[in-house]
Scaffold this motif. Structure first.
Motif, short mmCIF file in Angstrom:
data_model
loop_
_atom_site.label_atom_id
_atom_site.label_comp_id
_atom_site.label_asym_id
_atom_site.label_seq_id
_atom_site.Cartn_x
_atom_site.Cartn_y
_atom_site.Cartn_z
N ASP A 150 0.81 -1.22 0.00
CA ASP A 150 0.00 0.00 0.00
C ASP A 150 0.84 1.27 0.00
OD1 ASP A 150 -2.27 -1.45 -0.02
OD2 ASP A 150 -2.57 -1.39 2.16
N GLY A 151 2.14 1.19 -0.23
CA GLY A 151 2.97 2.39 -0.30
C GLY A 151 3.50 2.80 1.06
N ALA A 152 4.19 3.96 1.07
CA ALA A 152 4.86 4.45 2.28
C ALA A 152 3.93 5.33 3.09
CB ALA A 152 6.12 5.21 1.90
N GLY A 153 4.23 5.41 4.38
CA GLY A 153 3.47 6.26 5.28
C GLY A 153 4.35 6.84 6.35
N VAL A 154 3.76 7.70 7.18
CA VAL A 154 4.49 8.35 8.27
C VAL A 154 3.63 8.27 9.52
CG1 VAL A 154 5.53 10.47 9.13
CG2 VAL A 154 5.65 9.93 6.70
N LEU A 155 4.25 7.84 10.61
CA LEU A 155 3.59 7.81 11.90
C LEU A 155 4.06 9.02 12.70
CD1 LEU A 155 1.83 6.07 13.91
CD2 LEU A 155 4.02 5.30 14.85
N VAL A 156 3.10 9.85 13.13
CA VAL A 156 3.40 11.04 13.92
C VAL A 156 3.08 10.74 15.38
CG1 VAL A 156 2.89 13.47 14.32
CG2 VAL A 156 2.94 12.57 12.00
N PHE A 157 4.06 10.88 16.23
CA PHE A 157 3.93 10.58 17.65
C PHE A 157 4.26 11.86 18.42
CE2 PHE A 157 5.28 8.97 21.75
CZ PHE A 157 4.39 7.94 22.00
N ALA A 158 3.29 12.43 19.15
CA ALA A 158 3.47 13.71 19.84
C ALA A 158 3.36 13.51 21.35
CB ALA A 158 2.44 14.73 19.38
N THR A 159 4.42 13.92 22.06
CA THR A 159 4.44 13.81 23.52
C THR A 159 4.18 15.18 24.14
OG1 THR A 159 6.10 12.08 23.31
CG2 THR A 159 5.81 13.06 25.49
N ASP A 160 3.29 15.24 25.09
CA ASP A 160 2.98 16.50 25.78
C ASP A 160 4.14 16.86 26.73
OD1 ASP A 160 1.99 18.61 27.25
OD2 ASP A 160 -0.04 17.79 27.37
N VAL A 161 4.81 17.97 26.41
CA VAL A 161 5.95 18.42 27.23
C VAL A 161 5.66 19.82 27.78
CG1 VAL A 161 7.66 17.00 26.03
CG2 VAL A 161 7.12 19.30 25.16
N THR A 162 4.40 20.13 28.00
CA THR A 162 4.02 21.47 28.45
C THR A 162 4.69 21.82 29.77
OG1 THR A 162 1.89 21.24 27.34
CG2 THR A 162 2.09 22.99 28.99
N ASP A 163 4.66 20.90 30.72
CA ASP A 163 5.25 21.19 32.03
C ASP A 163 6.75 21.47 31.90
OD1 ASP A 163 2.81 20.84 33.16
OD2 ASP A 163 3.17 18.78 33.81
N HIS A 164 7.43 20.67 31.08
CA HIS A 164 8.86 20.88 30.89
C HIS A 164 9.12 22.22 30.17
CE1 HIS A 164 9.95 16.86 32.23
NE2 HIS A 164 8.95 16.38 31.50
N ALA A 165 8.29 22.51 29.17
CA ALA A 165 8.47 23.75 28.42
C ALA A 165 8.25 24.97 29.31
CB ALA A 165 7.53 23.79 27.22
N GLU A 166 7.21 24.91 30.15
CA GLU A 166 6.95 26.03 31.04
C GLU A 166 8.05 26.19 32.07
OE1 GLU A 166 3.12 25.25 32.63
OE2 GLU A 166 2.03 25.95 30.85
N ALA A 167 8.57 25.07 32.58
CA ALA A 167 9.69 25.15 33.53
C ALA A 167 10.93 25.73 32.87
CB ALA A 167 9.98 23.77 34.10
N ALA A 168 11.18 25.29 31.62
CA ALA A 168 12.34 25.83 30.89
C ALA A 168 12.18 27.32 30.62
CB ALA A 168 12.54 25.06 29.58
N GLU A 169 10.96 27.75 30.29
CA GLU A 169 10.73 29.18 30.03
C GLU A 169 10.89 29.99 31.32
OE1 GLU A 169 10.24 32.71 28.42
OE2 GLU A 169 10.52 30.82 27.32
N ARG A 170 10.41 29.43 32.44
CA ARG A 170 10.60 30.14 33.71
C ARG A 170 12.10 30.27 34.02
NH1 ARG A 170 6.09 26.96 35.27
NH2 ARG A 170 7.48 25.41 36.22
N LEU A 171 12.85 29.21 33.73
CA LEU A 171 14.29 29.25 33.97
C LEU A 171 14.96 30.27 33.06
CD1 LEU A 171 16.81 28.14 35.34
CD2 LEU A 171 16.90 26.35 33.58
N ARG A 172 14.56 30.30 31.78
CA ARG A 172 15.13 31.29 30.86
C ARG A 172 14.78 32.71 31.28
NH1 ARG A 172 13.76 27.27 26.96
NH2 ARG A 172 11.71 28.24 26.65
N ALA A 173 13.53 32.91 31.73
CA ALA A 173 13.13 34.24 32.18
C ALA A 173 13.95 34.67 33.41
CB ALA A 173 11.65 34.27 32.50
N SER A 174 14.19 33.72 34.31
CA SER A 174 15.00 34.03 35.49
C SER A 174 16.43 34.38 35.09
CB SER A 174 15.00 32.84 36.44
OG SER A 174 15.85 33.07 37.54
N GLU A 175 16.98 33.62 34.13
CA GLU A 175 18.34 33.91 33.67
C GLU A 175 18.40 35.27 32.98
OE1 GLU A 175 19.21 30.60 31.21
OE2 GLU A 175 19.89 29.33 32.87
N ARG A 176 17.33 35.61 32.21
CA ARG A 176 17.31 36.92 31.56
C ARG A 176 17.29 38.04 32.59
NH1 ARG A 176 13.74 34.35 27.85
NH2 ARG A 176 11.94 35.14 28.99
#
Length: 547
Positions: A150-176
């Motif tokens: 049936d031809g080629a395909g792509v599997l998209v797998f998305a992990t929720d990293v909101t908590d990590h992203a918000e923590a990283a942004e808080r850290l970047r804001a603190s460093e700024r």
């Protein structure tokens, strides 16, 4: 869509299937310690049969996975499947529709070109921590998947990293915030506004290095000494952090205090050397202290382990001042010496720290040579030259070292502008006729310079008192110099005696001691200094009225 066949192509499944094939052995050899294949079989008497991965129901597994899963096939990425987590995040998506139309959330994240890359290369790609339209952050992994026939395909797998992203942004804001605080501290220790002498045009640039919060120890300063003379300073305390900035602030304050003594450059560095040891014997600092005198047409300097001054003359030729240079401040036991370099009208001088010319894996001389070439072709105002030199050196916002740069020009003045800068001098041999000659000379010069009557009379009185003081307390030769700029009138008298005058209160019965007091009263400012060849100079200034 046959999920049994698709499940064999999920990430990790091919690898495990290959492992089973490689380790499969004939029944007659299973007694030799080999591991049985991972498939549904009776492992021991009474044990429950364990299903292999190939036999797991793929749709049921994917539907319950908390991560977002979408499966697409074909070059236009038509939707084959989205799991319940994906539908809960972005809504139900119709199967069979192209992703560009049916999955706008992926298009907004720029994921569609990534799907094309996965199809072409056959290799997985990852897009880290992107904020989607639902307000949450995901890390997307796109894996190639091939369905038999049936031809080629792509599997998209998305992990929720909101908590990590918000923590990283808080850290970047603190460093700024910390970096902004550190840079504010550093800049507060530098001159808030450069002094602008009458005879020079000056500009400076400070560029903090790196992105971390540590401040550096680079500094510069411009100090007007009176009588048209100007001191220029640039230094670098090695290392980073609050300690380096604190040492820098103490050294800069000390330089300004020593400069008020109007000492030769090497004597200023000698005093700084002793102070640096007292502040912190383990902290290394380099410094250049230079003095410009418009009457001499040169820059007199002393260097404590700092980089050479560069001077570009009116023809574009660049001169590098290599000698004399002593060790950095704080070493002790070294006698510094002063040198000089011509700074005629039309010349430009550059003082800088190593952050401008030093690069990893490059010789320092190469960086200085590159700066010389950039200076040779740099024209315009001092600020324009500052900007051009910083750009030519490749200094950007993420540069890893602090950069301090000080540019001064001695402009060539002609025409009407040149008429505002005049000099006149008279040699006085002594005797009773010296004072009348000085008064007559001063009166004639000030009249020719078209000064108003009140300023004319004050200038003649100041010249008379300074000459009389020199004749009484000094030794020959005596010289009277008058100088005017666009902002002030300068009266200066030099003689061969090194004892500096001081202002004192004269008693009613005293026959002398009033000359310096009179000068200090009528003039805007006054001062004295020892001259390099022995002797002293006493001067005063009058601020000219603005037109």
């Amino acid at each position: 869509m046959n999920f049994t066949r698709w499940s064999a192509r999920l990430p990790g499944t091919q690898r495990r299937a290959a492992a089973r094939t490689e380790h499969a052995v004939s029944p007659d050899r299973r007694g030799e310690g080999c591991v049985p294949a991972a498939r549904a079989e009776q492992l021991s008497d009474g044990a429950t049969p364990m299903p292999a991965v190939d036999e797991l129901p793929a749709r049921e597994v994917l539907d319950r996975v908390p991560a977002l899963v979408a499966l697409m096939h074909g070059t236009d990425h038509r939707i084959a499947y989205v799991n319940d987590a994906y539908a809960a995040a972005f809504g139900v998506r119709p199967t069979g529709e192209p992703a560009r139309e049916a999955l706008p959330e992926l298009a907004e994240l720029g994921l569609l070109p990534l799907l094309d890359q996965v199809l072409r290369s056959g290799k997985p790609r990852t897009l880290k921590s992107r904020k989607a339209v639902d307000g949450r952050s995901y890390t997307f992994t796109c894996t190639p998947a091939a369905e038999n026939g049936d031809g080629a395909g792509v599997l998209v797998f998305a992990t929720d990293v909101t908590d990590h992203a918000e923590a990283a942004e808080r850290l970047r804001a603190s460093e700024r915030r910390q970096r902004e605080t550190a840079v504010t501290l550093q800049r507060s220790l530098l001159p808030q506004e450069l002094e602008q002498p009458d005879d020079l045009r000056i500009a400076a640039t400070y560029q903090p290095g790196g992105t971390e919060a540590a401040v550096g120890g680079d500094w510069y300063d411009v100090i007007t000494l009176g009588a048209g003379r100007t001191a220029l300073v640039i230094g670098d305390v090695m290392g980073r952090g609050v300690r380096a900035a604190a040492v820098m602030g103490q050294l800069r304050t000390a330089v300004r205090a020593y400069a008020r003594l109007d000492l030769p450059p090497h004597e200023v560095l000698q005093l700084l050397d002793g102070l640096a040891i007292e502040i912190d014997a383990n902290q290394i600092a380099t410094c250049v202290y230079a003095v410009h005198d418009p009457n001499e047409g040169k820059l007199v300097y002393a260097s404590a382990g700092h980089l050479p001054i560069l001077v570009r003359d009116e023809n574009g030729t660049v001169l590098r001042t290599d000698e004399p240079t002593g060790p950095p401040l704080g070493t002790g036991g070294w006698m510094h010496a002063s040198g000089s370099v011509p700074l005629s009208p039309g010349s430009t001088a550059v003082l800088y720290t190593d952050g401008l010319v030093e690069r990893r894996n490059e010789d320092l001389d190469e960086g200085i040579a590159a700066l010389e070439r950039a200076l040779a072709g740099a024209t315009g105002t001092p600020q324009v030259i500052c900007d051009r030199l910083v750009r030519s050196a490749g200094v950007t916002a993420d540069h890893d070292d602090d950069v301090a740069l000080l540019v001064l020009q001695h402009p060539a003045r002609t025409g009407a502008d040149g008429e505002l800068f005049r000099n006149a001098a008279l040699e006085l041999l002594g005797g009773v006729e010296a004072a009348p000659r000085a008064r007559a000379f001063a009166s004639g010069v000030l009249t020719s310079w078209r000064f108003p009557a009140d300023l004319h009379d004050l200038g003649v009185l100041a010249a008379s008192e300074l000459v009389a003081n020199s004749l009484q307390h000094g030794t020959p030769p005596t010289r009277l110099r008058l100088r005017r700029t666009d902002r002030r009138l300068i009266v200066e008298v030099t003689d061969g005696d090194e004892h500096l005058p001081r202002r004192r209160r004269a008693e009613p019965g005293d026959e002398s001691g009033r000359g310096i007091a009179i000068v200090a009263t009528i003039a805007s400012t006054w001062g004295s200094r020892r001259t390099p060849g022995g002797g002293k100079a006493v001067w005063c200034e009058f601020v000219l009225p603005r037109p």
